[in-house]
Design an enzyme around this catalytic site. Structure first.
Site, PDB file in Angstrom:
ATOM      1  CG  ASP A 148       9.050  -0.993  15.338  1.00 17.87           C
ATOM      2  OD1 ASP A 148       9.707  -1.995  15.686  1.00 17.87           O
ATOM      3  OD2 ASP A 148       9.342   0.175  15.672  1.00 17.87           O
ATOM      4  CD  GLU A 207     -10.164  -0.183   1.511  1.00 19.90           C
ATOM      5  OE1 GLU A 207      -9.598  -0.038   0.401  1.00 19.90           O
ATOM      6  OE2 GLU A 207     -10.266   0.741   2.357  1.00 19.90           O
TER       7      GLU A 207
HETATM    8  C1  GLC Z   1      11.182  -2.492  17.958  1.00 18.37           C
HETATM    9  C2  GLC Z   1      12.212  -3.125  17.066  1.00 18.37           C
HETATM   10  C3  GLC Z   1      13.576  -2.681  17.492  1.00 18.37           C
HETATM   11  C4  GLC Z   1      13.652  -1.183  17.379  1.00 18.37           C
HETATM   12  C5  GLC Z   1      12.526  -0.507  18.146  1.00 18.37           C
HETATM   13  C6  GLC Z   1      12.381   0.931  17.734  1.00 18.37           C
HETATM   14  O1  GLC Z   1      11.261  -2.955  19.262  1.00 18.37           O
HETATM   15  O2  GLC Z   1      12.059  -4.516  17.064  1.00 18.37           O
HETATM   16  O3  GLC Z   1      14.598  -3.281  16.748  1.00 18.37           O
HETATM   17  O4  GLC Z   1      14.881  -0.729  17.874  1.00 18.37           O
HETATM   18  O5  GLC Z   1      11.276  -1.105  17.901  1.00 18.37           O
HETATM   19  O6  GLC Z   1      11.858   1.025  16.438  1.00 18.37           O
END
Ligand code: GLC
Length: 522
Positions: free
Chosen positions: A216, A261
């Site tokens: 993310d 790994e």
């Molecule tokens: C990313 C995710 C989104 C989230 C953001 C904060 O963009 O796809 O859904 O709100 O990160 O984690």
């Protein structure tokens, strides 16, 4: 298509590209909305396991689950309170193990969502960090003294609102940084303890047999210690859309060692508009792959798509990096809604599944779903993204195959036709189009692995070829709402948005908004 080390060597592929290609076509599941078994109106892990046959028939190679960890759900799971457990809303660790096994039996690998930039404010790490300036976890987050006027330490803007990226903590008299909600404090990756803890998180899941992760907003983890003000033209623009620090690549090198790994993969959500910046996150000492969102944000215009593709491949091919494409996800209105018609969304799918690079599908796009209309009193997401997160309809019954007719968000429109069972029964459906495209990709080394080159095409028609060794395919996409005739090499139609044309000779005619894949006559 599985790419062995031998084949990769033969093709001159980097290890990163090999690992990325091996994940084939990936299907994103938003767990709250896929399928419910418990009856609480929220999807769960046993629900996903119950839907595995659908994924197998679709022909995907991998599944990415949006976060399933314990969370107060301020950002619906992207505020993680415990990285090594499953939220009871979704099930248990044992349910996850079962899902990994169920998918594995069908040769489908599982990617989890890893949220490295921030935790929930209810994570034990943050609770300790905010408890006192002397707490050993204080430095795990980004704390700063107020500016001389008592305001935030710099002028950065958070995501989801035109508000500062800082919240003042009365108890300890400092501000903490959050590039998203105040309930999502940013971790301080400069602290070795944070890096080690995050490596521990990855190991925990890799030991349980997951194949890798979607990372993310991974471009945000490195922060320059000075945290300098943004220039005036960027005030009010969320920092997350352009933050790009060199130190992040060093951190990713450490992450990559762990992935290696386990021969695991990772796709970074690098939400930067310039492909030239995104490719820098990919490489044998960085991520195996990163999303490039150029097409996700492109309007339905032939010239724009052409430009995005030309620019992207200049940079990705130039850096020997394998791109990752998506036309939908849980943050963006669905294709049908964005482009204004199902026909366009279907034509776009032909592109997505015939590009060089790993395609990611977002659950429900294979049914041609549009966004749900969410009345004001049912809005739950602070980022205005509820419409594309509506539950997946499995059949036309009043509860659409869920245990309750009234799940956490309203249903998408037209569920009589746009549900799994109805589309299964109709060979002309969007579901069958996706299946044929995925099968065609699997059957052709040109489509799965080959090079990409734009062809001249005619105004309104996007044309390109893919090739590898002796195998070749041409793709033609009519962006206009009128039929078009183009001068193109003859061949046989392999897949078309108009199924009746498949198997027939291609003579250059394209129907209204038709897109097709052609095997050229040798
Ligand atoms: C990313 C995710 C989104 C989230 C953001 C904060 O963009 O796809 O859904 O709100 O990160 O984690």
């Amino acid at each position: 298509m599985r790419v062995t080390r031998e084949l990769a060597e033969q093709l001159g592929m980097t290890e990163s590209s090999r690992r990325a290609v091996s994940s084939g076509v990936v299907y994103q599941i938003y767990p709250r909305s896929f399928r419910d078994t418990s009856g609480d109106g929220v999807g769960d892990l046993p629900g996903i396991a119950a839907g595995v046959a659908h994924l197998e028939r679709l022909g995907v190679d991998g599944v990415w689950l949006s976060p399933i960890h314990p969370s107060p759900m301020a950002d619906f799971g992207y505020d993680v309170a415990d990285y090594t457990d499953v939220d009871p809303l979704f099930g248990t660790l044992a349910d996850l193990d079962r899902l990994v096994a169920e998918l594995g039996e069908r040769d489908i690998s599982l990617l989890l969502d890893w949220v490295p930039n921030h935790t929930s404010d209810r994570h034990a790490w943050f609770e300790a960090s905010r408890s006192s300036r002397d707490d050993p976890r204080r430095d795990w987050y980004v704390w700063r003294d107020p500016a001389p006027d008592g305001g935030p330490p710099n002028n950065w803007t958070r995501h989801f609102a035109d508000e500062p990226a800082w919240t003042f903590d009365e108890h300890t008299g400092q501000y903490y940084l959050h590039l998203f909600l105040p309930q999502q404090p940013d971790l301080n990756w400069a602290n070795e303890g944070v890096r080690d803890a995050m490596v521990g998180v990855l190991r925990f899941w890799l030991e349980r047999g997951v194949a890798g992760f979607r990372a993310d907003v991974v471009h945000l983890i490195g922060k320059d210690a000075a945290l300098a003000d943004d220039p005036p033209e960027r005030i009010g623009v969320p920092r997350a859309g352009f933050h790009d620090e060199e130190i992040t690549h060093t951190y990713l090198g450490q992450i990559r060692d762990v992935l290696d790994e386990y021969e695991a993969t990772m796709v970074g959500e690098v939400n930067l508009p310039d492909a030239a910046r995104v490719v820098r996150y990919v490489g044998d000492d960085r991520l195996p792959m990163a999303f490039y969102f150029g097409l996700l944000y492109a309007p339905w215009e032939r010239d724009t798509w052409r430009d995005v593709l030309a620019y992207a491949y200049t940079h990705f091919d130039g850096a020997d990096a394998w791109p990752v494409w998506a036309l939908g996800n849980h943050d963006t209105p669905r294709q049908v809604t964005r482009y204004g018609s199902l026909a366009r969304a279907r034509a776009a799918a032909v592109v997505l599944l015939t590009l060089r690079g790993t395609p990611f599908l977002y659950a429900g796009e294979e049914l041609g779903l549009a966004d749900a209309e969410v009345p004001e009193d049912r809005v739950v997401d602070p980022g205005g993204r509820d419409g594309c997160r509506a539950p997946i309809p499995w059949d036309a019954s009043p509860t659409r195959g869920w245990p309750t007719a009234d799940p956490w968000l309203p249903w998408p429109p037209d569920t009589d036709d746009h549900n799994v069972a109805a589309q299964e029964a109709d060979p002309d459906s969007t579901l069958h189009l996706y299946r044929r495209l995925i099968a065609a990709r699997r059957d052709s080394s040109a489509l799965a692995l080959g090079w990409f080159e734009l062809l001249d095409g005619t105004a309104d028609v996007l044309s390109y070829r893919r090739w590898l060794d002796g195998d070749e395919r041409h793709v033609h996409v009519n962006f206009s709402d009128e039929p078009r005739d183009i001068a193109a090499p003859a061949g046989t139609v392999v897949v078309s948005t108009e199924r009746h044309r498949e198997g027939a000779p291609f003579t250059g005619h394209l129907g209204t908004t038709e897109a097709l894949v052609v095997r050229p006559t040798p």
